[in-house]
Design a protein around this motif. Structure first.
Motif, PDB file in Angstrom:
ATOM      1  N   UNK A 122      18.289 -10.114   0.583  1.00  0.00           N
ATOM      2  CA  UNK A 122      18.635 -10.225   1.999  1.00  0.00           C
ATOM      3  C   UNK A 122      19.655  -9.155   2.360  1.00  0.00           C
ATOM      4  N   UNK A 123      19.374  -8.434   3.477  1.00  0.00           N
ATOM      5  CA  UNK A 123      20.253  -7.357   3.918  1.00  0.00           C
ATOM      6  C   UNK A 123      19.747  -5.990   3.525  1.00  0.00           C
ATOM      7  N   UNK A 124      18.746  -5.929   2.639  1.00  0.00           N
ATOM      8  CA  UNK A 124      18.217  -4.627   2.214  1.00  0.00           C
ATOM      9  C   UNK A 124      16.946  -4.237   2.943  1.00  0.00           C
ATOM     10  N   UNK A 125      16.176  -5.210   3.389  1.00  0.00           N
ATOM     11  CA  UNK A 125      14.905  -4.881   4.045  1.00  0.00           C
ATOM     12  C   UNK A 125      15.123  -4.047   5.310  1.00  0.00           C
ATOM     13  N   UNK A 126      16.233  -4.322   6.046  1.00  0.00           N
ATOM     14  CA  UNK A 126      16.499  -3.545   7.257  1.00  0.00           C
ATOM     15  C   UNK A 126      16.650  -2.063   6.923  1.00  0.00           C
ATOM     16  N   UNK A 157       4.866  11.215   8.358  1.00  0.00           N
ATOM     17  CA  UNK A 157       3.689  10.915   7.536  1.00  0.00           C
ATOM     18  C   UNK A 157       3.056   9.625   8.054  1.00  0.00           C
ATOM     19  N   UNK A 158       2.247   9.726   9.102  1.00  0.00           N
ATOM     20  CA  UNK A 158       1.714   8.533   9.784  1.00  0.00           C
ATOM     21  C   UNK A 158       0.900   7.600   8.897  1.00  0.00           C
ATOM     22  N   UNK A 159       0.286   8.148   7.857  1.00  0.00           N
ATOM     23  CA  UNK A 159      -0.609   7.327   7.036  1.00  0.00           C
ATOM     24  C   UNK A 159       0.054   6.765   5.775  1.00  0.00           C
ATOM     25  N   UNK A 160       1.365   6.878   5.696  1.00  0.00           N
ATOM     26  CA  UNK A 160       2.091   6.296   4.563  1.00  0.00           C
ATOM     27  C   UNK A 160       2.277   4.798   4.814  1.00  0.00           C
ATOM     28  N   UNK A 161       2.089   4.009   3.775  1.00  0.00           N
ATOM     29  CA  UNK A 161       2.242   2.556   3.876  1.00  0.00           C
ATOM     30  C   UNK A 161       3.498   2.097   3.111  1.00  0.00           C
ATOM     31  N   UNK A 162       3.996   0.936   3.501  1.00  0.00           N
ATOM     32  CA  UNK A 162       5.166   0.338   2.841  1.00  0.00           C
ATOM     33  C   UNK A 162       4.766  -0.949   2.131  1.00  0.00           C
ATOM     34  N   UNK A 163       5.203  -1.072   0.900  1.00  0.00           N
ATOM     35  CA  UNK A 163       4.979  -2.300   0.118  1.00  0.00           C
ATOM     36  C   UNK A 163       6.334  -2.868  -0.249  1.00  0.00           C
ATOM     37  N   UNK A 164       6.607  -4.106   0.188  1.00  0.00           N
ATOM     38  CA  UNK A 164       7.873  -4.770  -0.111  1.00  0.00           C
ATOM     39  C   UNK A 164       7.634  -5.923  -1.084  1.00  0.00           C
TER      40      UNK A 164
END
Length: 825
Positions: free
Chosen positions: A248-252, A265-272
């Motif tokens: 908590x506090x790191x996702x931001x 880079x519009x086509x870059x994805x994020x995995x959390x």
């Protein structure tokens, strides 16, 4: 302090009952965990391990399980027949253990550390050893291991700054816990210094490295990686930013970095991958506030979709493999003051890694990667954004980090193997000194003493004793036939003897027990060396831990093995003859060829080689103990003869040893027996002359040994301690020089002494008013080295013995000169 701890533990459990109820409702599997933690295990859960001398490894949660996985593989290799029990604390750890640890025989939840539970588990399971992973130390559990004499070894030990501060307030409990652990196998020098600061004996602390470098469960091939990308619906992405173990506090901060990245880079994805799956909905809400479409791993597996920008990993135990799909990895718990998480899982896939400044839980790993520019450390959200953009915009730098990361992993493998070897050494040592083993050993020694007296006693025996001796006699007839048959195979030419390209001298005997072979070998080796010949000694390496065809104890310049590795006799020869090579190996034909080929020797001496018929010898020297003569005339196991007396005919020289301690009639009996079976051997008599005493601490120093006068013990009380074939001769030597023996402690021949045994002997010496403990040089190399550098309340002296020939000295040496080949050149 222990009572206070128990009161607090019980009160804490009572106060947490409402919390347990809530978690039982919300968290699947929590009820099962608590039931087992209170000691109610499923039926048959311990069938494969309870009472079967198992190895018990305890790892708290997922991180420790990851570290445990490669260790267990090595333990299975090292102890193939020993069951392995794994215990965990958390649900995620339990799930992970069942998924990645295939070599465990049983996986259970660890009992709560309440006063009565650990002892109940220990009593039922009775493990061979208990191994806590990292810092899993629990007072009541360790107290139970002490009670039931279970050795404890910490593996992959890690102590954080926080733990050092917390543990020091436990006072006497900490001392008890640290004192229970017999070996600390720590991840790094930092961890080793911390555990020593907490009270561990530095002699028990060793640095093995981090076993997580050895983990292979996260290994992913290209096909598996592509399948994962499809299941995560990330196979069409033009780059993946992965944030693992976030708090908590790191996702931001991660989402702010991703927002800037997506602009370029519009086509870059994020995995959390959040540290706690229970936060998945909270994280999804935060993503929505930043304007990103979000989906969960579990949902995508059932209903694939490519519309989302962010994928949230809401599964247990997958992150280690999922790291393989990321291009840039941020490891969480580091932008906040949690202490970070282990970066080795993404590193195992060769990834470019970013962390925050708070990596104090993994200080050593963080320093290692940072020094080699394989990890970027950022201080805040802004620096995180800059680092992410740089790595995506500069593929060259990212690829350089990836290569360096893989190299670090390769350079640091092997901790698991080292841990397995250390465990084996610990068990070998411990199982000789713990109360159960000691009692067992005493029974065996008493049995040996009883058998010795029984087979040598000429008085009238009971009917059961006669029957027993009859059984032994029948076995001795079988043994005699086998020995004769084997020797005849060589006489008939069916079995071929090997001839070495050098002169071969054998020194041995035909009885069990000490006759003075080693001091005789030393004396002759020195004499032949002084004549100008190159000499090597071939020893069989009895009770050596080293196994192989050729073991080089010494090359004539340097000693390469310890007494444990080489065996006491070979090590003693190497120390006494620093310029003469000493080799060990069961087949002297192989070690002999090696000595000729590699050391260009002219003469090899077979120490205890009379029965080594495979190697053709040029001179057979047979030693006969004038005190013990030929035993009782019977072959093993009815007597102590290795060969029948008619085999005396192979001897070229018969050396009678310790004649000063024997009667004239005994010497005459030996000469008459020799004359009956051998009419050509040169017969020489010798004594074991005491030269003086050497304090054991001086023996192993680099300085020349200071030999104290042999008269220094005259009239003084001493304890005689020995683990030799003929302790009576040693004790007689002490009596002859005027020492007053208050007690004689006889251990089995070649016995490995332990610190506990030596301390017990010192305690006995103090109680009896003894002024010294006297041992032989053969015993000296078996004293634990850890005692040599410590102050001893009672001095330990080694009696220095020299073989001295009576009258026929020149005759024997002239005989040797005549037999030896002429020196080349």
């Amino acid at each position: 302090m222990q009572i206070l701890y128990n009161i607090v533990a019980i009160l804490l459990v009572i106060l947490l009952i409402p919390y347990f109820i809530v978690r039982t409702i919300r968290e699947k599997g929590f009820l099962k965990r608590m039931i087992q933690s209170f000691g109610f295990l499923p039926e048959h859960a311990l069938d494969k391990v309870a009472g079967k001398n198992c190895i018990w490894i305890h790892a708290s949660s997922v991180g420790e399980i990851v570290a445990t996985s490669p260790i267990i593989k090595e333990f299975r290799r090292e102890f193939p027949d020993t069951p392995i029990l794994v215990s965990v604390v958390t649900n995620t750890g339990y799930t992970m253990a069942n998924r990645i640890i295939k070599d465990a025989d049983s996986i259970i939840y660890f009992p709560l550390d309440l006063p009565w539970l650990p002892e109940r588990f220990i009593k039922k399971i009775r493990p061979r050893v208990f191994l806590p992973v990292e810092t899993e130390l629990w007072p009541n559990f360790l107290k139970a291991t002490r009670k039931y004499n279970i050795p404890v070894m910490m593996v992959n030990g890690r102590i954080s700054d926080k733990s050092v501060k917390r543990y020091k307030y436990m006072f006497s409990i900490l001392s008890d816990m640290i004192g229970t652990v017999r070996k600390f196998a720590m991840q790094s020098e930092i961890d080793a210094s911390y555990i020593i600061r907490l009270g561990a004996d530095e002699n028990l602390v060793t640095v093995t490295g981090n076993t997580k470098f050895d983990q292979t469960y996260t290994n992913v091939d290209e096909k598996e990686r592509n399948n994962m990308l499809k299941e995560l619906c990330l196979d069409k992405a033009k780059g993946i930013f992965l944030a693992g173990s976030t708090h908590k506090g790191e996702e931001e901060a991660v989402l702010e970095a991703y927002s800037e990245l997506k602009k370029q880079h519009p086509n870059v994805k994020l995995l959390i991958a959040p540290r706690s799956i229970l936060r998945k909905d909270e994280i999804a809400s935060i993503c929505h506030k930043h304007g990103f479409k979000t989906n969960f791993r579990t949902v995508l597996k059932e209903k694939p979709s490519y519309e989302q920008d962010v994928v949230i990993l809401d599964t247990i135990g997958e992150l280690g493999k999922v790291y393989s799909v990321g291009d840039v990895i941020y490891v969480g718990g580091s932008l906040i003051k949690h202490g970070g998480h282990n970066i080795l899982e993404p590193a195992a896939h060769g990834k470019a890694i970013i962390v925050g400044p708070n990596m104090f839980n993994f200080k050593d790993t963080h320093v290692l990667f940072s020094k080699r520019d394989a990890c970027i450390t950022v201080k805040n959200s802004k620096e995180l954004t800059e680092a992410v953009l740089e790595l995506f915009n500069c593929p060259e730098k990212r690829h350089q980090m990836e290569r360096e990361t893989l190299q670090i992993i390769e350079d640091n493998r092997g901790a698991s193997r080292r841990s397995a070897v250390i465990l084996h050494e610990l068990l070998d040592e411990y199982e000789k000194v713990n109360p159960v083993q000691v009692r067992s050993t005493e029974k065996i020694e008493n049995l040996q003493t009883y058998l010795y007296k029984l087979v040598h006693d000429k008085n009238k025996k009971s009917i059961p004793a006669k029957l027993f001796l009859g059984v032994l006699y029948s076995f001795s007839l079988i043994y005699r036939s086998l020995v004769n048959f084997q020797l005849n195979l060589y006489k008939w030419g069916i079995a071929k003897q090997v001839k070495l390209d050098c002169f071969v001298i054998s020194i041995g005997n035909i009885t069990v027990g000490g006759t003075g072979k080693t001091p005789t070998a030393k004396l002759l080796a020195r004499y032949i060396r002084d004549l100008g010949y190159k000499v090597a000694i071939l020893n069989r390496g009895y009770r050596a831990k080293w196994k192989g065809e050729v073991g080089i104890v010494s090359d004539g310049n340097q000693i390469f093995m310890s007494a444990d590795q080489a065996g006491d006799e070979a090590y003693l020869l190497a120390r006494s003859l620093p310029d003469i090579p000493v080799l060990i190996g069961t087949d002297r034909t192989i070690t002999g060829k090696y000595a000729v080929d590699n050391f260009n020797v002219d003469v090899v001496i077979l120490d205890d080689g009379y029965q080594h018929w495979q190697l053709k010898r040029d001179l057979n020297i047979l030693l006969v103990d004038a005190i013990n003569i030929f035993g009782n005339g019977h072959m093993l196991p009815r007597g102590t003869l290795r060969e029948p007396l008619n085999h005396l005919n192979r001897a070229d020289v018969c050396l009678l040893t310790k004649v000063d301690q024997a009667s004239k009639s005994a010497c005459k009996e030996i000469r008459d027996t020799l004359a009956k079976y051998n009419d050509h051997a040169l017969v020489v008599e010798s004594t074991h002359k005491p030269l003086g005493f050497v304090e054991i601490g001086n023996l192993f120093s680099r300085k020349p040994n200071e030999i104290l006068s042999v008269d220094m013990m005259k009239g003084h009380k001493v304890i005689a301690m020995s683990a030799i074939g003929n302790p009576a001769s040693f004790e007689q030597t002490l009596n002859d020089i005027g020492a007053v023996i208050t007690e004689s402690l006889r251990f089995p021949d070649h016995h490995d002494y332990t610190e506990e045994e030596i301390r017990d002997v010192m305690h006995q010496a103090e109680e009896q008013g003894a002024e010294a403990i006297i041992i032989t040089d053969k015993d000296a190399v078996k004293i634990p080295e850890t005692l040599l550098c410590k102050k001893r309340p009672i001095p330990i002296y080694i009696i220095s013995i020299e073989v001295t020939f009576i009258d026929e000295t020149q005759v024997l040496f002239e005989y040797l000169k005549e037999k030896l080949p002429r020196l080349k050149g």
